[in-house]
Design an enzyme around this catalytic site. Structure first.
Site, short mmCIF file in Angstrom:
data_model
loop_
_atom_site.label_atom_id
_atom_site.label_comp_id
_atom_site.label_asym_id
_atom_site.label_seq_id
_atom_site.Cartn_x
_atom_site.Cartn_y
_atom_site.Cartn_z
N LYS A 202 0.91 -1.23 -0.13
CA LYS A 202 0.05 0.03 0.15
C LYS A 202 0.95 1.09 0.06
O LYS A 202 2.10 1.36 0.30
CB LYS A 202 -0.97 -0.10 1.17
CG LYS A 202 -1.99 -1.56 1.07
CD LYS A 202 -2.81 -1.26 2.29
CE LYS A 202 -3.68 -2.35 2.25
NZ LYS A 202 -4.96 -2.18 3.23
N TYR A 242 -12.43 -2.09 -3.59
CA TYR A 242 -12.93 -2.44 -2.29
C TYR A 242 -14.45 -2.28 -2.21
O TYR A 242 -15.06 -1.91 -1.19
CB TYR A 242 -12.35 -1.13 -1.25
CG TYR A 242 -10.93 -1.88 -0.84
CD1 TYR A 242 -10.63 -2.80 -0.24
CD2 TYR A 242 -9.79 -0.85 -1.41
CE1 TYR A 242 -9.43 -3.12 0.40
CE2 TYR A 242 -8.48 -1.10 -0.81
CZ TYR A 242 -8.38 -2.25 0.07
OH TYR A 242 -7.21 -2.59 0.31
N ARG A 278 -1.49 -14.56 4.11
CA ARG A 278 -2.23 -13.85 5.17
C ARG A 278 -1.42 -14.19 6.52
O ARG A 278 -1.66 -13.07 7.38
CB ARG A 278 -3.42 -14.48 5.36
CG ARG A 278 -4.51 -14.08 4.13
CD ARG A 278 -5.88 -14.77 4.26
NE ARG A 278 -6.57 -13.72 5.18
CZ ARG A 278 -7.22 -12.54 5.23
NH1 ARG A 278 -6.86 -11.84 3.91
NH2 ARG A 278 -7.99 -11.96 5.95
N ARG A 295 2.71 -6.71 8.86
CA ARG A 295 1.96 -5.48 9.32
C ARG A 295 2.52 -4.86 10.77
O ARG A 295 2.59 -3.76 11.05
CB ARG A 295 0.23 -5.70 9.51
CG ARG A 295 -0.31 -5.70 8.11
CD ARG A 295 -1.61 -6.57 8.05
NE ARG A 295 -2.36 -6.19 6.73
CZ ARG A 295 -3.29 -6.98 6.32
NH1 ARG A 295 -3.69 -7.85 7.11
NH2 ARG A 295 -3.69 -6.73 5.33
N ASN A 305 -2.14 0.03 6.58
CA ASN A 305 -1.55 -1.28 7.09
C ASN A 305 -0.66 -2.01 6.18
O ASN A 305 -0.53 -3.27 6.26
CB ASN A 305 -2.85 -2.07 7.80
CG ASN A 305 -3.55 -2.59 6.51
OD1 ASN A 305 -3.61 -2.04 5.59
ND2 ASN A 305 -4.50 -3.54 6.89
N HIS A 308 -1.87 -5.64 1.58
CA HIS A 308 -3.32 -6.33 1.36
C HIS A 308 -3.02 -7.72 0.83
O HIS A 308 -1.97 -7.87 -0.12
CB HIS A 308 -4.07 -5.80 0.44
CG HIS A 308 -5.47 -6.30 -0.18
ND1 HIS A 308 -6.42 -6.56 0.51
CD2 HIS A 308 -5.49 -7.34 -1.35
CE1 HIS A 308 -7.21 -7.27 -0.14
NE2 HIS A 308 -6.62 -8.08 -1.13
N GLU A 319 -9.36 -10.80 -7.89
CA GLU A 319 -8.56 -9.53 -7.68
C GLU A 319 -7.40 -9.72 -8.70
O GLU A 319 -6.91 -8.58 -9.22
CB GLU A 319 -8.11 -9.59 -6.21
CG GLU A 319 -9.16 -9.14 -5.18
CD GLU A 319 -8.59 -9.38 -3.77
OE1 GLU A 319 -9.65 -9.22 -2.85
OE2 GLU A 319 -7.59 -9.58 -3.44
P1 CMP Z 1 -7.06 -4.91 3.48
O1 CMP Z 1 -6.82 -6.27 3.84
O2 CMP Z 1 -6.69 -4.14 2.16
O3 CMP Z 1 -8.76 -4.94 3.27
C1 CMP Z 1 -9.55 -3.81 3.55
C2 CMP Z 1 -9.04 -2.54 4.15
O4 CMP Z 1 -9.79 -1.65 4.88
C3 CMP Z 1 -7.95 -3.03 5.29
O5 CMP Z 1 -7.11 -3.80 4.61
C4 CMP Z 1 -7.60 -1.76 5.87
O6 CMP Z 1 -6.83 -1.00 5.23
C5 CMP Z 1 -9.03 -1.24 5.78
N1 CMP Z 1 -9.83 -1.20 7.09
C6 CMP Z 1 -10.23 -2.40 7.67
N2 CMP Z 1 -11.02 -2.22 8.85
C7 CMP Z 1 -10.61 -1.05 9.05
C8 CMP Z 1 -11.33 -0.25 10.19
N3 CMP Z 1 -11.86 -0.69 11.00
N4 CMP Z 1 -10.99 1.07 9.94
C9 CMP Z 1 -10.18 1.66 9.04
N5 CMP Z 1 -9.77 0.82 8.04
C10 CMP Z 1 -10.02 -0.33 8.09
#
Ligand code: CMP
Length: 332
Positions: A202, A242, A278, A295, A305, A308, A319
């Site tokens: 990211k 998303y 994961r 992470r 974070n 992904h 995806e």
């Molecule tokens: P990702 O694995 O890319 O999938 C969805 C993304 O949404 C996640 O990683 C985070 O970047 C974001 N995300 C998920 N939960 C939250 C949350 N509670 N608040 C803010 N961002 C979130």
């Protein structure tokens, strides 16, 4: 992948019968998951709990054939009904052809891409056979099929649109009756357990110059990078990616963050790639992530974070297709 037949000649549940330890349906689904198909669906008899458990274990969505006693048409209709509205076509693979390789399916997809209106059909030593790929403009006619006929009548009516792709006859062998069953020592099709997953490094991690460290960790974990590129997401691309989160309170911020700078999108391959990646990433929230995970090491907070990774082989397939064309994935 059609696996709703009663398998009467096999004494039942042919698609669950193992060949060299791997159920037929699993072999075919795993081969399809290694192609450029945007979605893979397993069509089962409605009462096939073991089949559904298999679908869950390998991470693909299962569909119920409307009436399994009717014959193949009921499975074809279920698959067509489940096709996405933007689907350009559907390939119907069969559980009893467990020797087809990802490359064989890909050659059918290639022929379709070269001529999008064509009905693409496999041919073995000059004999037409399965699988068959129908373009979306045939879907309405496929929904009219009844009984045991499958797509054959449609193929015959549209003969001028059929393009045959010659595949190795030994790959197209079907296991119809118990006497067709090879000895247990039959080799697996290459990489039957191989899985692919999709990764994004990211904007926070790219900005923080963590790319090298993250790719190093991916390679050290044993996963193989088979495609990668740097892209700058725009708002529609990020929102589309998303889309499942669009009702969530964090959606707007997430899209803003994901478009705030370039990202590195990659396709990773290996046994159990989805689960392994994961594990390497750690929990979504870095505060809850295990020590040593990407992470924990590189993420700022639950939104920023660092990485992904797909949450199922099914989503990985979608995806990957969202960012990569088949020709961008290499063999390693
Ligand atoms: P990702 O694995 O890319 O999938 C969805 C993304 O949404 C996640 O990683 C985070 O970047 C974001 N995300 C998920 N939960 C939250 C949350 N509670 N608040 C803010 N961002 C979130």
């Amino acid at each position: 992948m059609l696996a709703a037949g009663r398998g009467r000649r096999m004494g039942g549940a042919k698609h669950l019968r193992p060949l060299a330890g791997v159920p037929l349906a699993e072999r075919v689904v795993r081969a399809l998951l290694r192609t450029s198909a945007a979605r893979v669906r397993l069509v089962l008899a409605p009462d096939d709990a073991a089949g559904r458990a298999l679908a869950t274990r390998i991470g693909v969505a299962a569909l119920a054939a409307e009436d399994p006693d009717e014959g193949r048409a009921a499975s074809v209709r279920a698959a067509v009904r489940a096709a996405a509205s933007d689907s350009r076509g559907a390939l119907f693979a069969l559980a009893d052809q467990p020797f087809l390789e990802p490359d064989d399916f890909e050659r059918l997809f290639d022929a379709f891409r070269a001529e999008p209106g064509a009905i693409v059909r496999a041919e073995y030593g000059g004999e037409p056979g399965s699988p068959v790929l129908f373009p979306a403009d045939c879907f309405a006619e496929l929904l009219l099929l009844r009984g045991r006929e499958g797509g054959r009548s449609l193929v015959e009516r549209r003969r001028e649109r059929v393009r045959l792709v010659s595949l190795p006859p030994e790959h197209g062998r079907d296991l119809d009756a118990p006497e067709d069953w090879p000895a247990e020592s039959a080799p697996l099709p290459s990489a039957a357990h191989m899985e692919r997953t999709f990764s994004i490094v990211k904007p926070d991690a790219v900005r923080g110059r963590k790319l090298g460290a993250i790719l190093e960790a991916i390679e050290a974990s044993g996963l193989t990078i088979v495609a990668t590129k740097m892209v700058q997401l725009d708002q529609p691309k990020a929102e589309g990616f998303y889309a499942v989160h669009k009702e969530r309170p964090f959606f707007k911020d997430l899209v803003k963050f994901m478009t705030s700078g370039p990202v590195l999108v990659s396709v990773l391959e290996g046994d159990d790639a989805v689960a392994r990646y994961r594990k390497l990433m750690g929990a979504t929230d870095p505060a809850k992530a295990d020590a040593g995970t990407l992470r924990k090491r590189f993420a700022t907070n639950i939104e920023q974070n660092a990485v992904h990774g797909s949450d199922s082989p099914d989503n990985a397939q979608t995806e990957i297709a969202y960012f990569f064309s088949a020709t961008e994935l290499v063999k390693r």
